[in-house]
Enzyme design. Structure first.
Site: not given
Lengths: 340, 340
Positions: A62, A224
């Site tokens: 991320h 995700h």
């Protein structure tokens, strides 16, 4: 897949080494007790005696979250997990130790089952060592559950605004309860939604880990690749902005005259040019609703590997939150001067 | 193609509007005489009376370059071109006007035929208006021509370090000749190379504007997809680092003990995680050669739409250049505090 890697097995270690080398003026690597805990990144001057420590953590993939938010007036330490996986309890515990300056630790993280479990274990272990840890769990993703089930909602890019407010509160001398209150207030008034245009691919995989058909987009996608609320034909920037704003504004609900902070983050592979095109449309809609934009951030702030798409985050502010947002900060993923 | 756009015809206008809205604390839009000149972005406080104005400009598609480097202690104005096309002479002229505080203007741009032609015309027109403009042309791309034909070399991400040094020199009160000397010294000691893993696609196109076969990479690729010096099988991060460092170091040539600034930029679609993996390998090689890394920057600083890949830039510094690099700066694409 066209990737810059050595081996999938070493990607986290390689990345952490590179990150610390590139940002050695801001952060340091904390050596962990156990080979099981991948690592912890701490601010160079952590722990600061007498200051509440701010800790976060989460899976890798991320960037710049989570380690890119360790630095001046933001987080003091971040626990690092494998790609899209929670850090271990041990890694969170090491992060608490690295951040604790004797005034306690605020652990501010996203609502995922692995993180919840591991943070809980780490908090207990820290207590046995005399480190007081309180937590705030981010759940700003409006697409991940209805509002009356907000305990099921995921934390996404809104975490950044939570860290910003809490980090500033701690830097300004707030005690643990005050820091926790600031973090809680920030995230309760923060609402996000993601739209995905392409899937992402885990390092070492030959194929993406889910599918978004060409010519479609997934509204409400998670960080995700968690399924969104609707797959629909790809719209233009104005249409994407309408869907994002339409999902976020009723959730507070935001009203005319509200002063807001806006964060528009690319998901990893979205060119900045397109983020600005999208922000232009979002701004028009927010202004049309009579909102007052106190600050806006447009960039790759919280990504999902090489996913194409964006997340919109809007936070309603009061005077306290605006002052906290405005404090200067410097970390790898986020730097600003105080307003002059 | 999965893109966030309204129409290809309006992409530059939409992007500029979004950019100024998101960065209104740093920049402003300059209204141009002619509909032909797409636009000019100027620092909010430009022109600063008595300060040398720093101007750059170039085609769009390289975000945050060029407009993202307009701000405090960097550029005062940037002329904006269409995607991968030079700004018009009129746009450069408007940028000179916007930046000129009576002490002259340093126009610091990249070596492309369109930019050269348009800057030349704009400089003449500015002279007729009593604005003195001197230029430095960046040519840091070592793969674009042999060293003894450096006038043929393209300017790439090294321009950022040139703007940084010249912007700092001007902010510290340097006169036009001193600013030009600093820019010239910076770029003469700056060497870059790009490696492309995927092509990029112009907004509105259905297909990429060139081809890189899966499993291969193009060494020495330009910022618009200009052909490199070699297409070879895709290597791992260590191999890519060896090729980049191997191309850049002999060009100065760098020697043991040299203090360098390193800039590793993604080309638009490269996840930050991979940039840090690559930087880790690059740093090992530079340290192995005995170089001392004064500062490093890793991020998406100069991109090519949605291309996968990276450019490595290494600058040899002396005491003056280090002091200029270290000055604080704040603009959309680049922020740093002074060292504490």
């Amino acid at each position: 897949m066209q990737r810059i890697l050595n081996t999938p097995e070493t990607v986290i270690e390689d990345m952490l080494d590179g990150f610390v080398k590139a940002n050695g003026h801001l952060v340091k690597r904390v050596t962990c007790d156990s080979a099981n805990s991948r690592g912890v990144i701490a601010a160079k001057d952590a722990p600061v005696p007498g200051k509440v420590g701010i800790v976060t953590g989460g899976g890798s993939g991320h960037k710049p979250a989570f380690i890119g938010y360790v630095g001046k007036n933001m987080c003091d330490a971040a626990a690092v997990g494998e790609i899209f996986s929670s850090p271990t309890a041990l890694a969170f515990l090491e992060a608490f130790r690295a951040a604790d300056g004797g005034a306690g630790v605020a652990c501010l993280y996203g609502n995922y089952s692995g993180d919840n479990m591991n943070v809980k274990m780490a908090v207990k272990a820290a207590k046995r060592e005399g480190i007081q840890v309180k937590t705030v769990i981010a759940n700003d993703d409006v697409a991940s559950a209805p509002k009356d089930q907000s305990e099921k909602r995921r934390g996404v890019a809104g975490e950044i605004l939570m860290w910003k407010c809490a980090g500033a509160k701690a830097a300004l001398g707030g005690n643990l309860d005050e820091v926790i209150q600031a973090a809680d207030k920030a995230i309760r008034h923060t609402h996000s939604i993601g739209i995905g245009l392409t899937p992402c691919t885990l390092p070492g995989s030959a194929h993406p880990n889910f599918t978004i058909q060409e010519g479609t987009m997934e509204v409400g996608i998670g960080h995700h690749g968690e399924p969104g609320i609707e797959v629909c034909p790809l719209e233009n920037a104005a249409g994407i902005a309408r869907r994002m704003v339409g999902a976020v504004l009723p959730d507070e609900p935001f009203r005319k005259g509200d002063q807001v902070v806006v964060l528009l983050s690319g998901l990893g592979a979205t060119p900045m040019l397109e983020l600005y095109v999208l922000y232009n449309e979002i701004e028009k809609l927010l202004m049309g609703e009579g909102l007052l934009i106190h600050r806006s951030y447009v960039g790759n702030y919280f990504t999902s590997l090489d996913m194409m798409g964006a997340t919109l985050t809007v936070m309603k502010t009061d005077e306290e939150l605006r002052a906290l947002i405005d404090l200067d900060a410097e970390c790898a993923g986020f730097s600003q001067s105080s307003p002059t």
